[in-house]
Design a protein around this motif. Structure first.
Motif, mmCIF file in Angstrom:
data_model
loop_
_atom_site.group_PDB
_atom_site.id
_atom_site.type_symbol
_atom_site.label_atom_id
_atom_site.label_comp_id
_atom_site.label_asym_id
_atom_site.label_seq_id
_atom_site.Cartn_x
_atom_site.Cartn_y
_atom_site.Cartn_z
ATOM 1 N N LEU A 68 0.024 14.328 2.987
ATOM 2 C CA LEU A 68 0.765 15.593 3.079
ATOM 3 C C LEU A 68 2.248 15.332 3.344
ATOM 4 N N PHE A 69 2.537 14.382 4.244
ATOM 5 C CA PHE A 69 3.928 14.101 4.593
ATOM 6 C C PHE A 69 4.652 13.300 3.529
ATOM 7 N N LYS A 70 3.961 12.341 2.962
ATOM 8 C CA LYS A 70 4.625 11.446 2.016
ATOM 9 C C LYS A 70 4.590 11.977 0.586
ATOM 10 N N GLN A 71 3.802 13.005 0.364
ATOM 11 C CA GLN A 71 3.689 13.560 -0.996
ATOM 12 C C GLN A 71 3.311 12.491 -2.021
ATOM 13 N N GLU A 72 2.492 11.545 -1.585
ATOM 14 C CA GLU A 72 2.052 10.567 -2.576
ATOM 15 C C GLU A 72 0.549 10.364 -2.457
ATOM 16 N N GLN A 73 -0.078 10.088 -3.562
ATOM 17 C CA GLN A 73 -1.511 9.882 -3.577
ATOM 18 C C GLN A 73 -1.838 8.459 -3.145
ATOM 19 N N ILE A 74 -2.948 8.330 -2.421
ATOM 20 C CA ILE A 74 -3.425 6.991 -2.101
ATOM 21 C C ILE A 74 -4.372 6.600 -3.222
ATOM 22 N N SER A 75 -4.118 5.466 -3.832
ATOM 23 C CA SER A 75 -5.085 5.078 -4.860
ATOM 24 C C SER A 75 -5.789 3.800 -4.426
ATOM 25 N N ILE A 76 -7.087 3.811 -4.553
ATOM 26 C CA ILE A 76 -7.836 2.600 -4.256
ATOM 27 C C ILE A 76 -8.699 2.286 -5.460
ATOM 28 N N SER A 77 -9.033 1.029 -5.614
ATOM 29 C CA SER A 77 -9.892 0.690 -6.740
ATOM 30 C C SER A 77 -11.113 -0.071 -6.246
ATOM 31 N N ILE A 78 -12.258 0.386 -6.655
ATOM 32 C CA ILE A 78 -13.504 -0.287 -6.314
ATOM 33 C C ILE A 78 -14.223 -0.567 -7.623
ATOM 34 N N LEU B 97 -18.621 -8.840 -0.364
ATOM 35 C CA LEU B 97 -19.164 -8.193 -1.570
ATOM 36 C C LEU B 97 -18.381 -6.934 -1.915
ATOM 37 N N ALA B 98 -18.088 -6.099 -0.912
ATOM 38 C CA ALA B 98 -17.489 -4.790 -1.201
ATOM 39 C C ALA B 98 -15.994 -4.714 -0.898
ATOM 40 N N GLY B 99 -15.494 -5.577 -0.022
ATOM 41 C CA GLY B 99 -14.098 -5.460 0.408
ATOM 42 C C GLY B 99 -13.909 -4.312 1.384
ATOM 43 N N LEU B 100 -14.993 -3.827 1.950
ATOM 44 C CA LEU B 100 -14.905 -2.711 2.899
ATOM 45 C C LEU B 100 -15.512 -3.119 4.233
#
Lengths: 139, 139
Positions: A68-78, B97-100
């Protein structure tokens, strides 16, 4: 070994923020942060249940406040399959409860007060993690 | 009041996980890929957390009691036993395995992706199994 994607400043900044969270919890509530302990006790123990649940809710709304504050999306990849992820989750749940801690409980709270037990645990899960990733990438 | 501190500590911790990018399993897997493409960031997160939490623990411990509780409440278990090692091995394998691990997994629920949800549900099943079958007292 090649060093890639290294983000020392954000890592150190984020780490310092985590360190303050741990210190605040200890100073006011007298408890050490160990997330596997907080999460499993929220599930299985009556004692401090509401505190534990609120801490977990905080963990989830932290990233929401950040976006909300940074106006940026967090992207993660699994990139794992569902089955592998579920197996990994089970191992993490069982393992952290048998050893009494995870990356936060042993790795930060334990090492922070120079507990030899936590140092042994942290070295062990890091070595096994490194071996696991090596095997996964090379088999 | 201590309820509010639990929530706030969780929020700060969660923000730290986002800023350090540890909420992203790829960063964690990069750290564990020591013999391939190594990303040392996670070590810097731990250093950042420890340079704050470690001296704070030592200062705060000198108090008679925490601000909002009657006593400090943490385990002083010094046993380096089979449970510590076996549990850490299982945790390390799941982590690799998961990185979590538990903190980032729970924080990443904020992103509402199916992977995080599956992992966290399985992890809680693991917590419950340890309690149900008394796995942490097996010798």
């Amino acid at each position: 070994m090649n060093i890639v994607n290294f983000t020392p400043y954000s890592a150190l900044t984020g780490g310092i923020i985590i360190g303050f969270a741990v210190a605040i919890f200890f100073y006011f509530n007298g408890r050490l942060v160990g997330i596997s302990g907080i999460a499993s006790n929220a599930l299985t123990e009556e004692r401090n249940r509401l505190d534990n649940i609120l801490f977990l809710i905080g963990l989830i709304i932290g990233p929401i406040i950040y976006t909300l504050f940074k106006q940026e999306q967090i992207s993660i990849s699994i990139s794992n399959s569902y089955l592998l992820l579920m197996f990994a989750g089970l191992l993490v749940g069982i393992g952290t409860r048998i050893s009494g801690g995870c990356t936060s409980g042993h790795g930060i709270s334990g090492i922070g007060r120079f507990s030899v037990r936590s140092i042994v645990a942290t070295i062990t899960f890091m070595i096994v993690g490194i071996i696991t990733v090596y095997l996964k990438n090379n088999l | 009041m201590n309820r509010l501190i639990s929530l706030i500590s969780g929020i700060i911790f969660g923000i730290g996980l986002v800023i350090s990018q540890m909420i992203n399993p790829e960063k964690v897997l990069g750290f564990l890929d020591l013999f391939g493409n190594w990303d040392p960031s996670l070590a810097f997160v731990m250093i950042g957390a420890l340079i704050i939490s470690s001296p704070m623990f030592h200062i705060i411990k000198k108090r008679e009691k925490p601000v909002l509780a009657n006593e400090f409440n943490y385990s002083n278990n010094k046993n380096i036993n089979k449970q510590l090692i076996y549990g850490s091995v299982l945790f390390g394998a799941g982590w690799g395995l998961a990185g979590l691990c538990p903190g980032p997994a729970i924080s990443s629920l904020a992103l509402l992706n199916i992977y995080s949800i599956l992992f966290v549900v399985s992890m809680f099943v693991g917590f419950y199994l340890v309690k149900l079958l008394n796995l942490n007292s097996i010798r």
